[in-house]
Scaffold this active site. Structure first.
Site, PDB file in Angstrom:
ATOM      1  N   LYS A 293      11.391  -0.945  -4.976  1.00 15.57           N
ATOM      2  CA  LYS A 293      10.727  -0.714  -3.569  1.00 15.57           C
ATOM      3  C   LYS A 293       9.944  -1.980  -3.458  1.00 15.57           C
ATOM      4  CE  LYS A 293       9.458   1.246   0.343  1.00 15.57           C
ATOM      5  NZ  LYS A 293       9.050   2.703   0.375  1.00 15.57           N
TER       6      LYS A 293
ATOM      7  N   LYS B 255      -0.249  -1.997   2.930  1.00 15.79           N
ATOM      8  CA  LYS B 255      -0.591  -1.261   1.686  1.00 15.79           C
ATOM      9  C   LYS B 255       0.452  -1.518   0.619  1.00 15.79           C
ATOM     10  CE  LYS B 255       1.329   2.411   0.001  1.00 15.79           C
ATOM     11  NZ  LYS B 255       2.063   3.673  -0.212  1.00 15.79           N
TER      12      LYS B 255
ATOM     13  N   THR C  31       4.879   5.346  -2.538  1.00 11.91           N
ATOM     14  CA  THR C  31       5.498   4.198  -2.791  1.00 11.91           C
ATOM     15  C   THR C  31       3.705   3.694  -3.374  1.00 11.91           C
ATOM     16  OG1 THR C  31       6.855   3.597  -0.959  1.00 11.91           O
ATOM     17  CG2 THR C  31       5.631   1.843  -1.813  1.00 11.91           C
TER      18      THR C  31
END
EC number: 1.1.1.31
Length: 288
Positions: A172, A240, A97
């Site tokens: 995502k 994050k 990711t």
């Protein structure tokens, strides 16, 4: 059988590579801490490599699943990076990711070397990786996607091509924005119910079958009610991911006020010592 390599033997990469081996693919693994790669070989067979370049040598598909943009660059570029070892026409699939900007950068850099690329972040967490039921959101060229898809199916139940390079990462980001809102709403509801003296399990049994239902409600309400958070997708990982979302929103002009606020709530959870707690620990902040 497809010759593959898998770079990154973390909680996701280790089982994902295991599913590749179980499906009969030839797998070479690499990890910065060599002990994890050796442990994988001890469990699944295959081979371990001493550098990403060595791991990528002769592989038809090179998979990467590491921590962040800088980690991806560290295993792709340079004399010992995967790019230097990949054969002409090989595909690099990045399951990290990361940012959409990195995906576009990699696509351009690999294409210039006669290589192919897919950004393919996943959803489903460690349990999804272990059970081979991940959702994979892919960006890239359609022919590259179709070439890699049968191999990615080894550890997934849903794979979608979302558009050109970077589209997987953008998808995502949407996924993480949705989850953040769901978990905050669920946390407030459980907090409210606890204060009202309700039986949370009984309430969820009813409302989860209606419009309020979600995966988070079904799978996290019990542990939240018990105040248990020592498992699952860690707060620091979510921060994050939300940081990537907020940076992209700043770039494209999207307004994400709730996401920005929930990111700050997670910062408070980190300050409580919850950096490695499950993301459902937003309730702990309310119950201080």
């Amino acid at each position: 059988m497809v010759a593959t390599s898998f770079i990154g033997m973390g909680v996701m990469g280790f089982p994902m590579a295991g599913h590749l081996a179980a499906k009969g693919h030839d797998v070479t693994v690499y990890n910065r801490s060599a002990g994890k790669a050796d442990a994988w070989v001890g469990k699944h067979g295959g081979r371990s490599a001493s550098t990403p370049r060595e791991a990528a040598h002769e592989a038809d598909i090179v998979f990467v699943c590491v921590g962040n943009d800088d980690d991806v660059r560290s295993v792709i570029y340079g004399e010992d990076g995967a790019m230097a070892g990949m054969k002409a026409g090989a595909i690099l699939v990045d399951h990290t990711t990361a940012s959409a900007e990195l995906a576009r950068e990699l696509e351009t850099g690999l294409r210039d070397k006669g290589l192919r690329f897919l950004d393919a972040p996943v959803s489903g967490g460690q349990a999804g990786a272990e059970n081979g039921v991940l959702t994979v959101m892919v960006g890239g060229e359609a022919d590259t996607f179709e070439a890699a898809r049968p191999v990615i199916e080894a550890y997934s139940r849903m794979i979608g091509l979302m558009g050109p390079a970077g589209s997987g990462q953008l998808t995502k980001m949407m996924n993480q924005i949705c989850i953040a809102g769901l978990v905050q709403g669920l946390s407030e509801a459980v907090h409210f119910g606890q204060r009202a003296g309700l039986d949370i399990s009984k309430v969820v049994e009813v409302i989860s079958k209606g419009a309020a239902g979600s995966w988070q409600m079904e799978n996290r309400h019990k542990t939240m009610d018990e105040g248990r958070y020592d498992f699952g997708f860690a707060v620091e990982w979510m921060r994050k991911d939300l940081g990537i979302c907020l940076a992209e929103a700043k770039r494209n002009g999207a307004s994400l006020p709730a996401t920005a606020l929930i990111d700050q709530f997670y910062a408070e959870v980190e300050a409580m010592g919850g950096k490695r707690w499950d993301t459902s620990s937003l309730l702990a902040r309310l119950n201080r």
